[in-house]
Design an enzyme around this catalytic site. Structure first.
Site, PDB file in Angstrom:
ATOM      1  N   ASP A 201       0.850  -1.181   0.000  1.00  0.00           N
ATOM      2  CA  ASP A 201       0.000   0.000   0.000  1.00  0.00           C
ATOM      3  C   ASP A 201       0.898   1.247   0.000  1.00  0.00           C
ATOM      4  O   ASP A 201       2.125   1.157   0.170  1.00  0.00           O
ATOM      5  CB  ASP A 201      -0.922  -0.017   1.231  1.00  0.00           C
ATOM      6  CG  ASP A 201      -2.168   0.824   1.040  1.00  0.00           C
ATOM      7  OD1 ASP A 201      -2.189   1.679   0.126  1.00  0.00           O
ATOM      8  OD2 ASP A 201      -3.129   0.639   1.807  1.00  0.00           O
TER       9      ASP A 201
ATOM     10  N   GLU B 121     -10.816   5.632   3.299  1.00  0.00           N
ATOM     11  CA  GLU B 121      -9.874   5.299   4.368  1.00  0.00           C
ATOM     12  C   GLU B 121     -10.354   5.832   5.714  1.00  0.00           C
ATOM     13  O   GLU B 121     -11.545   5.896   5.980  1.00  0.00           O
ATOM     14  CB  GLU B 121      -8.477   5.797   3.983  1.00  0.00           C
ATOM     15  CG  GLU B 121      -7.992   5.178   2.676  1.00  0.00           C
ATOM     16  CD  GLU B 121      -6.604   5.633   2.285  1.00  0.00           C
ATOM     17  OE1 GLU B 121      -5.775   5.917   3.162  1.00  0.00           O
ATOM     18  OE2 GLU B 121      -6.342   5.697   1.071  1.00  0.00           O
TER      19      GLU B 121
END
Length: 384
Positions: free
Chosen positions: A79, A274
């Site tokens: 990520d 997120e």
């Protein structure tokens, strides 16, 4: 685990997954096995931890289980800057991550330093040439398989947004909506219903129905996606020629003697991505509830369509709603909701997780049991 995030601004994103290996194998691995079996080419390692160990350092999960046990032949990508969250400095972090099985490291601004560290690690023997070869083979295999080394004609780009792809997206929408409540024979709607009022902030809002990572990182609130269809447009397209569709986002309708046969409120969350979406009390906004209340006064029956990335706590007023639909985030093909509303396609979507009645029930166990042992509003697997 709520409150375990490694980012001080967040609550659960980038946090800790507390699960035994038995739970991991029973509930969490099957979707990955299905993806591997379907031929997926890439898997991204998240920023979370399993127990006390960051996933990006986890050779057992990445190499032993994903690559060897599940048979994954594609490449593993980290990520965004996730590798540099590994303690010990940038050099040690890169060595740990690559040896754990990460094949592609997402460091868009620091790639030169990254390359120097990898070259240094190979010279010193901290990363083997075999590990580098394995990573390169996996990345090249994926690129060759999708034709990235062939000459791409301009005609190849025509598939993007093609009728075939949009039809498939609409099918996905129709199959994923979940019917949570249906009283008074409200659904499916008859094609000869005379008058339908449509309201709500998500009724004609392709940005809201697409969620985040669309146009912008945190998504957009409004209609700015070329070629997208809204839920309202689908209703207008599917209704009978004799049906009057009246739309006002804020439900400013005057009924008099002409009440709507059906009112449809399309409401839900604004986009989020997120940890900025971490919310211990996800509910419909006061504005949404006001729209539903106003629509209720001018409609003989009312349908509430919820557009959201997760279950929302529903108010006591839901008892007054004739039908409730979870449409999740239908994306650019919001019109795919309408065929189910009008009975041209069946409701066959099921809840992948329980829909909580209140905060005390959270968190649910993977098999759908609430923390306080009470029954959820709708159980895992529910769908009328």
């Amino acid at each position: 685990q709520w409150g375990s995030s490694s980012n001080k601004n967040f609550k659960i994103d980038q946090g800790t997954t507390k699960a035994s290996e038995k739970t991991l194998r029973e509930f969490y691995l099957p979707p990955f096995q299905a993806a591997v079996d379907a031929g997926v080419f890439s898997v991204m390692v998240g920023l979370n931890s399993w127990g006390n160990q960051k996933i990006s350092t986890h050779e057992y999960l990445i190499t032993d289980i994903l690559k060897e046990e599940l048979g994954f032949k594609g490449f593993v990508v980290s990520d965004w800057y996730g590798v540099y969250e590994i303690p010990g400095g940038e050099y040690a972090a890169v060595v740990t991550a690559i040896n754990a099985g990460i094949d592609m490291v997402m460091l868009p601004y620091d790639y030169k330093t990254f390359i120097k560290n990898v070259e240094k690690a190979v010279r010193k023997g901290d990363i083997s040439k075999g590990r580098i070869d394995d990573a390169v083979v996996r990345i090249l295999r994926a690129k060759f398989s999708v034709g990235l080394f062939e000459k791409i004609s301009e005609n190849s780009l025509e598939m993007i947004g093609s009728d075939e792809h949009r039809a498939l997206a609409r099918e996905a929408v129709s199959k994923s909506v979940v019917l949570l409540k249906n009283e008074n024979k409200t659904l499916p709607l008859s094609s000869d219903v005379k008058r339908i009022f449509v309201a709500g902030s998500a009724a004609h809002n392709t940005g809201k129905q697409s969620g985040a990572w669309t146009i912008e990182w945190q998504g957009i609130d409004g209609n700015a996606i070329p070629g997208a269809t809204s839920i309202l447009e689908g209703i207008e397209e599917s209704a009978g020629s004799d049906t009057q569709i009246v739309y006002d986002a804020n439900a400013r309708f005057t009924a008099d003697e002409n009440m709507a046969d059906v009112g449809i409120a399309v409401v839900g969350e604004k986009p989020y991505a997120e940890g900025w979406g971490d919310n211990e009390n996800p509910v419909l906004s006061p504005e949404d509830l006001e729209v539903i209340s106003s629509l209720r006064k001018v409609s003989k029956k009312i349908i509430v369509i919820i557009v959201s990335g997760r279950p929302l706590f529903l108010p006591d007023e839901m008892e007054q709603w004739d039908a409730i639909i979870a449409a999740w985030l239908p994306g650019t093909e919001g019109a795919g909701v309408a065929p189910v509303l009008f009975g041209r396609k069946p409701f066959d979507g099921k809840l992948p997780l329980p829909w909580p009645a209140n905060r005390n029930q959270l968190p649910f166990s993977p098999d759908g049991k609430s923390s306080d042992k009470t029954e959820p509003l709708f159980p895992k697997g529910f769908g009328l």
